[in-house]
Design a protein around this motif. Structure first.
Motif, PDB file in Angstrom:
ATOM      1  N   LYS A 110     -62.935   0.945  -7.130  1.00 10.75           N
ATOM      2  CA  LYS A 110     -63.864   1.510  -8.109  1.00 10.75           C
ATOM      3  C   LYS A 110     -63.482   1.124  -9.539  1.00 10.75           C
ATOM      4  O   LYS A 110     -64.298   1.247 -10.451  1.00 10.75           O
ATOM      5  CB  LYS A 110     -63.867   3.038  -8.003  1.00 10.75           C
ATOM      6  N   SER A 111     -62.235   0.713  -9.728  1.00  8.58           N
ATOM      7  CA  SER A 111     -61.754   0.327 -11.044  1.00  8.58           C
ATOM      8  C   SER A 111     -61.459  -1.168 -11.127  1.00  8.58           C
ATOM      9  O   SER A 111     -60.781  -1.611 -12.047  1.00  8.58           O
ATOM     10  CB  SER A 111     -60.486   1.129 -11.378  1.00  8.58           C
ATOM     11  N   THR A 167     -55.442  -1.188 -11.081  1.00  4.40           N
ATOM     12  CA  THR A 167     -54.591  -0.007 -11.053  1.00  4.40           C
ATOM     13  C   THR A 167     -54.380   0.538 -12.452  1.00  4.40           C
ATOM     14  O   THR A 167     -54.360   1.765 -12.664  1.00  4.40           O
ATOM     15  CB  THR A 167     -53.250  -0.331 -10.385  1.00  4.40           C
ATOM     16  N   ARG A 168     -54.228  -0.335 -13.444  1.00  4.33           N
ATOM     17  CA  ARG A 168     -54.093   0.140 -14.823  1.00  4.33           C
ATOM     18  C   ARG A 168     -55.351   0.895 -15.256  1.00  4.33           C
ATOM     19  O   ARG A 168     -55.262   1.967 -15.867  1.00  4.33           O
ATOM     20  CB  ARG A 168     -53.821  -1.041 -15.755  1.00  4.33           C
ATOM     21  N   ILE A 169     -56.520   0.346 -14.958  1.00  5.36           N
ATOM     22  CA  ILE A 169     -57.767   1.032 -15.307  1.00  5.36           C
ATOM     23  C   ILE A 169     -57.859   2.362 -14.566  1.00  5.36           C
ATOM     24  O   ILE A 169     -58.291   3.386 -15.114  1.00  5.36           O
ATOM     25  CB  ILE A 169     -58.984   0.151 -14.974  1.00  5.36           C
ATOM     26  N   HIS A 170     -57.427   2.366 -13.312  1.00  6.86           N
ATOM     27  CA  HIS A 170     -57.442   3.578 -12.494  1.00  6.86           C
ATOM     28  C   HIS A 170     -56.557   4.658 -13.118  1.00  6.86           C
ATOM     29  O   HIS A 170     -56.933   5.837 -13.157  1.00  6.86           O
ATOM     30  CB  HIS A 170     -56.937   3.221 -11.101  1.00  6.86           C
ATOM     31  N   MET A 171     -55.383   4.266 -13.594  1.00  3.03           N
ATOM     32  CA  MET A 171     -54.489   5.217 -14.248  1.00  3.03           C
ATOM     33  C   MET A 171     -55.105   5.745 -15.540  1.00  3.03           C
ATOM     34  O   MET A 171     -55.045   6.955 -15.831  1.00  3.03           O
ATOM     35  CB  MET A 171     -53.148   4.538 -14.558  1.00  3.03           C
ATOM     36  N   MET A 228     -62.611  -0.371   1.847  1.00  2.00           N
ATOM     37  CA  MET A 228     -63.920  -1.023   1.806  1.00  2.00           C
ATOM     38  C   MET A 228     -65.061  -0.044   2.083  1.00  2.00           C
ATOM     39  O   MET A 228     -66.137  -0.152   1.488  1.00  2.00           O
ATOM     40  CB  MET A 228     -63.948  -2.194   2.789  1.00  2.00           C
ATOM     41  N   LEU A 229     -64.840   0.915   2.983  1.00  2.00           N
ATOM     42  CA  LEU A 229     -65.854   1.953   3.183  1.00  2.00           C
ATOM     43  C   LEU A 229     -66.048   2.747   1.902  1.00  2.00           C
ATOM     44  O   LEU A 229     -67.180   3.047   1.500  1.00  2.00           O
ATOM     45  CB  LEU A 229     -65.435   2.872   4.326  1.00  2.00           C
ATOM     46  N   ASP A 230     -64.954   3.077   1.240  1.00  2.00           N
ATOM     47  CA  ASP A 230     -65.043   3.814  -0.011  1.00  2.00           C
ATOM     48  C   ASP A 230     -65.789   3.012  -1.073  1.00  2.00           C
ATOM     49  O   ASP A 230     -66.571   3.572  -1.848  1.00  2.00           O
ATOM     50  CB  ASP A 230     -63.626   4.140  -0.503  1.00  2.00           C
ATOM     51  N   THR A 231     -65.580   1.702  -1.094  1.00  2.00           N
ATOM     52  CA  THR A 231     -66.272   0.845  -2.059  1.00  2.00           C
ATOM     53  C   THR A 231     -67.771   0.833  -1.805  1.00  2.00           C
ATOM     54  O   THR A 231     -68.581   0.948  -2.741  1.00  2.00           O
ATOM     55  CB  THR A 231     -65.720  -0.588  -1.995  1.00  2.00           C
ATOM     56  N   PRO A 249     -62.390  -4.762 -12.093  1.00  2.00           N
ATOM     57  CA  PRO A 249     -63.375  -5.272 -13.060  1.00  2.00           C
ATOM     58  C   PRO A 249     -64.501  -6.095 -12.460  1.00  2.00           C
ATOM     59  O   PRO A 249     -65.675  -5.874 -12.792  1.00  2.00           O
ATOM     60  CB  PRO A 249     -62.512  -6.103 -14.013  1.00  2.00           C
ATOM     61  N   HIS A 250     -64.190  -7.062 -11.564  1.00  2.00           N
ATOM     62  CA  HIS A 250     -65.279  -7.910 -11.075  1.00  2.00           C
ATOM     63  C   HIS A 250     -66.215  -7.145 -10.141  1.00  2.00           C
ATOM     64  O   HIS A 250     -67.402  -7.490 -10.033  1.00  2.00           O
ATOM     65  CB  HIS A 250     -64.740  -9.180 -10.404  1.00  2.00           C
ATOM     66  N   LEU A 251     -65.726  -6.088  -9.495  1.00  2.00           N
ATOM     67  CA  LEU A 251     -66.611  -5.278  -8.644  1.00  2.00           C
ATOM     68  C   LEU A 251     -67.445  -4.307  -9.470  1.00  2.00           C
ATOM     69  O   LEU A 251     -68.596  -4.016  -9.116  1.00  2.00           O
ATOM     70  CB  LEU A 251     -65.790  -4.539  -7.587  1.00  2.00           C
ATOM     71  N   ILE A 252     -66.879  -3.817 -10.564  1.00  2.00           N
ATOM     72  CA  ILE A 252     -67.673  -3.012 -11.499  1.00  2.00           C
ATOM     73  C   ILE A 252     -68.829  -3.846 -12.033  1.00  2.00           C
ATOM     74  O   ILE A 252     -69.981  -3.406 -12.089  1.00  2.00           O
ATOM     75  CB  ILE A 252     -66.798  -2.507 -12.662  1.00  2.00           C
TER      76      ILE A 252
END
Length: 455
Positions: free
Chosen positions: A165-166, A375-379, A253-256, A168-171
């Motif tokens: 969820k955090s 992970t940095r964005i997630h934090m 992947m399910l969560d995504t 960048p390219h998937l956002i």
């Protein structure tokens, strides 16, 4: 047609805007002076990786570390002293309960094996800390319900390590392809993992080394005869401690998919599989498994094999969303939009790296450079949620749904593949007492299974 490449993430892109929006959250919590007090439970590879990413983006003081392996613990203490501003070695603990008694931490990171997640997370929440908890959040469904209940009862923010969820390219892919309706109606999704990651073998039983408290490592799980250090992937090969490849990899992947399509609980889950090929070793998790997670007019179909080749070598661990107008494939490394109309351009999204900004990443042992920015964005998102008293992007409830869905798939497989319908209100599998009984794993004495009503 020419393919559009998003590699450079120009200033206007949603991914770069997401990175910029966080600023330095955590540097100035409301009414707080000095750094945030942080501890880590479980100092293995990924626990340290999570902690190092937090050190990079927030003003913190790591006051304590906990691990049942003295060698791992001492090495982690030295590494943390090199990374944090104070250069102090955190206080080292073998038992996390002693850590929580002595230190009043603002933040607790949990990177221990899955079978310890529930007790450690709940105890950390009771101590007054906000929690960063690795996925899967639990090894049984009721553990997950109990963690969720504790987070809400103590009004703490729990961020789960489902950091796609955090990413960048998937956002960017979500905002440009899904949110703009380029796929049209989406009525099928596939998620998969074809990595050869199922540890297997027949190591002999041996004496427990003095530096490892194996009794405490095992905790509430069944006590297996000791046959070597359980670290890295050996423990994951046993269902006693986790949820197999489905619980480890499908949960991401399910969560995504659920995040991208705004999906809640699956209406129905079924799964089949087993050990079909790799029968020579001690491993008791499936080497081959399929699962169907059913939503309204949409099936999410999971497949893993820990042998053979991936059908699509570009996407061996991934999701693919199929709509009326096109398909979106995504992984930790890239994403691709492929329209069905040949006149429309394809769009490729490449992984975002921060090697220049964080050169220390390049020398960190076993780091996943592609995952570090996420992970940095997630934090940062976690810290922002605490600062603003709002739910984080990977809130514990969403982590629980994704984890529980994978656990239910395993239960279905164990019961011969029959479809299961879980009701989170009653915490039962509808019309199936046998499946309901499997929602709680038995705990080894003297450990007591947490219950949502008693946290």
């Amino acid at each position: 047609m020419n393919q559009v490449n998003r590699r450079d993430f120009l200033k206007g892109s949603s991914a770069m805007m997401t990175l910029a929006s966080f600023g330095l959250f955590g540097m100035d919590f409301k009414d707080r002076e000095g750094p945030l007090k942080v501890s880590l439970i479980g100092t293995g590879w990924y626990g340290k990786s999570d902690l190092f990413r937090l050190i990079q983006v927030a003003d913190i003081e790591v006051v304590a570390l906990c691990d049942v392996d003295k060698k791992l613990l001492n090495a982690a203490g030295e590494l943390v002293s090199q990374r944090q501003k104070s250069k102090k070695v955190p206080e080292l603990f073998e038992d996390y309960r002693e850590l929580l008694k002595k230190h009043k931490c603002d933040l607790v990171l949990i990177g221990s094996p899955d079978h310890w997640h529930a007790l450690q997370a709940i105890d950390a929440l009771k101590s007054g800390a906000h929690v960063y908890l690795q996925k899967p959040i639990s090894v049984d469904v009721i553990e997950g319900e109990a963690i969720l209940a504790a987070a809400r009862k103590y009004n703490k923010k729990v961020q789960i390590g489902t950091q796609r969820k955090s990413t960048p390219h998937l956002i960017d892919a979500k905002k440009q392809i899904i949110d703009t309706g380029k796929l049209g109606k989406i009525s099928h999704a596939e998620v998969c993992c074809y990595f050869h990651m199922r540890a297997n073998g027949n190591p002999p039983v041996e004496p427990v080394p003095e530096f490892l408290n194996y009794e405490l490592w095992t905790g509430p799980a069944p006590l297996r005869p000791y046959d070597g250090l359980p670290h890295i992937r050996w423990w994951r090969t046993f269902i006693e401690y986790g949820n197999g490849i489905t619980g480890d990899m499908c949960v991401h992947m399910l969560d995504t998919v659920r995040w991208m399509l705004d999906l809640g609980w699956p209406k129905q889950i079924s799964s089949t599989g087993g050990i079909y090929v790799q029968k020579e070793g001690k491993s008791n998790i499936s080497d081959t498994q399929s699962a169907i997670f059913e939503f309204d007019e949409l099936n999410v179909v999971w497949q893993h094999r820990t042998w053979g080749n991936a059908p699509d070598p570009e996407y061996p661990w991934s999701f693919k969303l199929f709509g009326e107008k096109g398909m979106l494939a995504g992984s930790t490394m890239q994403a691709d939009y492929i329209p069905y109309d040949t006149k429309e351009e394809k769009v490729h999204f490449e992984c975002f790296f921060e090697r220049e900004k964080y050169p220390e990443d390049l020398t960190e042992e076993r780091i996943e450079l592609n995952a570090a920015p996420a992970t940095r964005i997630h934090m940062q998102d976690w810290l922002k949620s605490i600062d603003k008293d709002e739910l984080p992007i990977a809130d514990v409830e969403q982590g629980h749904i994704s984890t529980a869905a994978c656990i239910l798939a395993n239960i279905s497989m164990d019961l011969g593949g029959r479809a299961l319908r879980y009701d989170p209100k009653t915490m039962t599998v509808i019309g199936d007492p046998e499946a309901t009984a499997k929602l709680r794993r038995p705990y080894r004495a003297p450990y007591v299974h947490p219950e949502p009503k008693n946290v």
